[in-house]
Scaffold this motif. Sequence first.
Motif, PDB file in Angstrom:
ATOM      1  N   ALA A  43       5.799  20.832 -12.026  1.00  0.00           N
ATOM      2  CA  ALA A  43       4.344  20.919 -12.186  1.00  0.00           C
ATOM      3  C   ALA A  43       3.730  21.781 -11.089  1.00  0.00           C
ATOM      4  O   ALA A  43       2.846  22.603 -11.348  1.00  0.00           O
ATOM      5  CB  ALA A  43       3.727  19.525 -12.167  1.00  0.00           C
ATOM      6  N   ILE A  44       4.185  21.614  -9.860  1.00  0.00           N
ATOM      7  CA  ILE A  44       3.670  22.417  -8.742  1.00  0.00           C
ATOM      8  C   ILE A  44       4.044  23.882  -8.935  1.00  0.00           C
ATOM      9  O   ILE A  44       3.243  24.779  -8.686  1.00  0.00           O
ATOM     10  CB  ILE A  44       4.198  21.880  -7.393  1.00  0.00           C
ATOM     11  CG1 ILE A  44       3.546  20.532  -7.090  1.00  0.00           C
ATOM     12  CG2 ILE A  44       3.926  22.864  -6.265  1.00  0.00           C
ATOM     13  CD1 ILE A  44       4.071  19.843  -5.864  1.00  0.00           C
ATOM     14  N   GLY A  45       5.258  24.133  -9.387  1.00  0.00           N
ATOM     15  CA  GLY A  45       5.712  25.497  -9.602  1.00  0.00           C
ATOM     16  C   GLY A  45       5.010  26.196 -10.755  1.00  0.00           C
ATOM     17  O   GLY A  45       4.963  27.422 -10.810  1.00  0.00           O
ATOM     18  N   SER A  46       4.433  25.422 -11.657  1.00  0.00           N
ATOM     19  CA  SER A  46       3.773  26.041 -12.808  1.00  0.00           C
ATOM     20  C   SER A  46       2.318  26.424 -12.519  1.00  0.00           C
ATOM     21  O   SER A  46       1.673  27.028 -13.366  1.00  0.00           O
ATOM     22  CB  SER A  46       3.822  25.095 -14.010  1.00  0.00           C
ATOM     23  OG  SER A  46       3.052  23.941 -13.750  1.00  0.00           O
ATOM     24  N   ILE A  47       1.810  26.080 -11.335  1.00  0.00           N
ATOM     25  CA  ILE A  47       0.433  26.442 -10.969  1.00  0.00           C
ATOM     26  C   ILE A  47       0.415  27.917 -10.590  1.00  0.00           C
ATOM     27  O   ILE A  47       1.186  28.350  -9.729  1.00  0.00           O
ATOM     28  CB  ILE A  47      -0.076  25.575  -9.807  1.00  0.00           C
ATOM     29  CG1 ILE A  47      -0.111  24.107 -10.225  1.00  0.00           C
ATOM     30  CG2 ILE A  47      -1.458  26.026  -9.353  1.00  0.00           C
ATOM     31  CD1 ILE A  47      -0.452  23.159  -9.097  1.00  0.00           C
ATOM     32  N   PRO A  48      -0.467  28.722 -11.186  1.00  0.00           N
ATOM     33  CA  PRO A  48      -0.509  30.153 -10.859  1.00  0.00           C
ATOM     34  C   PRO A  48      -0.997  30.395  -9.425  1.00  0.00           C
ATOM     35  O   PRO A  48      -1.680  29.554  -8.836  1.00  0.00           O
ATOM     36  CB  PRO A  48      -1.497  30.736 -11.874  1.00  0.00           C
ATOM     37  CG  PRO A  48      -2.156  29.593 -12.530  1.00  0.00           C
ATOM     38  CD  PRO A  48      -1.403  28.357 -12.230  1.00  0.00           C
ATOM     39  N   TRP A  49      -0.669  31.558  -8.899  1.00  0.00           N
ATOM     40  CA  TRP A  49      -0.968  31.860  -7.493  1.00  0.00           C
ATOM     41  C   TRP A  49      -2.460  31.844  -7.208  1.00  0.00           C
ATOM     42  O   TRP A  49      -2.887  31.431  -6.141  1.00  0.00           O
ATOM     43  CB  TRP A  49      -0.361  33.202  -7.081  1.00  0.00           C
ATOM     44  CG  TRP A  49      -0.987  34.375  -7.790  1.00  0.00           C
ATOM     45  CD1 TRP A  49      -0.588  34.928  -8.950  1.00  0.00           C
ATOM     46  CD2 TRP A  49      -2.133  35.102  -7.374  1.00  0.00           C
ATOM     47  NE1 TRP A  49      -1.415  35.958  -9.295  1.00  0.00           N
ATOM     48  CE2 TRP A  49      -2.377  36.097  -8.337  1.00  0.00           C
ATOM     49  CE3 TRP A  49      -2.986  35.033  -6.276  1.00  0.00           C
ATOM     50  CZ2 TRP A  49      -3.433  36.991  -8.242  1.00  0.00           C
ATOM     51  CZ3 TRP A  49      -4.030  35.934  -6.172  1.00  0.00           C
ATOM     52  CH2 TRP A  49      -4.247  36.899  -7.154  1.00  0.00           C
ATOM     53  N   PHE A  50      -3.287  32.285  -8.143  1.00  0.00           N
ATOM     54  CA  PHE A  50      -4.725  32.332  -7.884  1.00  0.00           C
ATOM     55  C   PHE A  50      -5.344  30.933  -7.862  1.00  0.00           C
ATOM     56  O   PHE A  50      -6.386  30.731  -7.245  1.00  0.00           O
ATOM     57  CB  PHE A  50      -5.448  33.227  -8.889  1.00  0.00           C
ATOM     58  CG  PHE A  50      -5.161  32.904 -10.330  1.00  0.00           C
ATOM     59  CD1 PHE A  50      -5.880  31.943 -11.001  1.00  0.00           C
ATOM     60  CD2 PHE A  50      -4.148  33.582 -11.002  1.00  0.00           C
ATOM     61  CE1 PHE A  50      -5.609  31.649 -12.317  1.00  0.00           C
ATOM     62  CE2 PHE A  50      -3.879  33.294 -12.322  1.00  0.00           C
ATOM     63  CZ  PHE A  50      -4.605  32.323 -12.986  1.00  0.00           C
ATOM     64  N   ALA A  51      -4.714  29.976  -8.500  1.00  0.00           N
ATOM     65  CA  ALA A  51      -5.206  28.597  -8.438  1.00  0.00           C
ATOM     66  C   ALA A  51      -4.951  27.991  -7.058  1.00  0.00           C
ATOM     67  O   ALA A  51      -5.711  27.146  -6.593  1.00  0.00           O
ATOM     68  CB  ALA A  51      -4.547  27.755  -9.517  1.00  0.00           C
ATOM     69  N   TRP A  52      -3.886  28.448  -6.407  1.00  0.00           N
ATOM     70  CA  TRP A  52      -3.598  27.961  -5.061  1.00  0.00           C
ATOM     71  C   TRP A  52      -4.701  28.339  -4.081  1.00  0.00           C
ATOM     72  O   TRP A  52      -4.991  27.599  -3.143  1.00  0.00           O
ATOM     73  CB  TRP A  52      -2.248  28.480  -4.562  1.00  0.00           C
ATOM     74  CG  TRP A  52      -1.099  27.743  -5.188  1.00  0.00           C
ATOM     75  CD1 TRP A  52      -0.254  28.213  -6.130  1.00  0.00           C
ATOM     76  CD2 TRP A  52      -0.717  26.392  -4.932  1.00  0.00           C
ATOM     77  NE1 TRP A  52       0.653  27.237  -6.476  1.00  0.00           N
ATOM     78  CE2 TRP A  52       0.390  26.120  -5.753  1.00  0.00           C
ATOM     79  CE3 TRP A  52      -1.192  25.401  -4.090  1.00  0.00           C
ATOM     80  CZ2 TRP A  52       1.028  24.877  -5.749  1.00  0.00           C
ATOM     81  CZ3 TRP A  52      -0.560  24.163  -4.094  1.00  0.00           C
ATOM     82  CH2 TRP A  52       0.539  23.916  -4.911  1.00  0.00           C
TER      83      TRP A  52
END
Length: 62
Positions: free
Chosen positions: A7-16
């Motif tokens: 789930a953490i890996g599926s978050i796109p970079w811009f959401a971080w």
Amino acid sequence: MSSVWTAIGSIPWFAWIAIVAILSGSVAGIFNSWFRHRERMAMIHQGMHPDSGDGKSSVPEL
């Protein structure tokens, strides 16, 4: 536990960027509240009235 990492890996970079900004703002707000409380308690301990407006706060108003 692997589903959490998936789930953490599926978050796109811009959401971080948004997640980090929200967390940083929250931590800054908590620290600011804590600092103002300590400053207020120090004024009370010294016999000053914190709501009188005579003393200047060392934290600038935003």
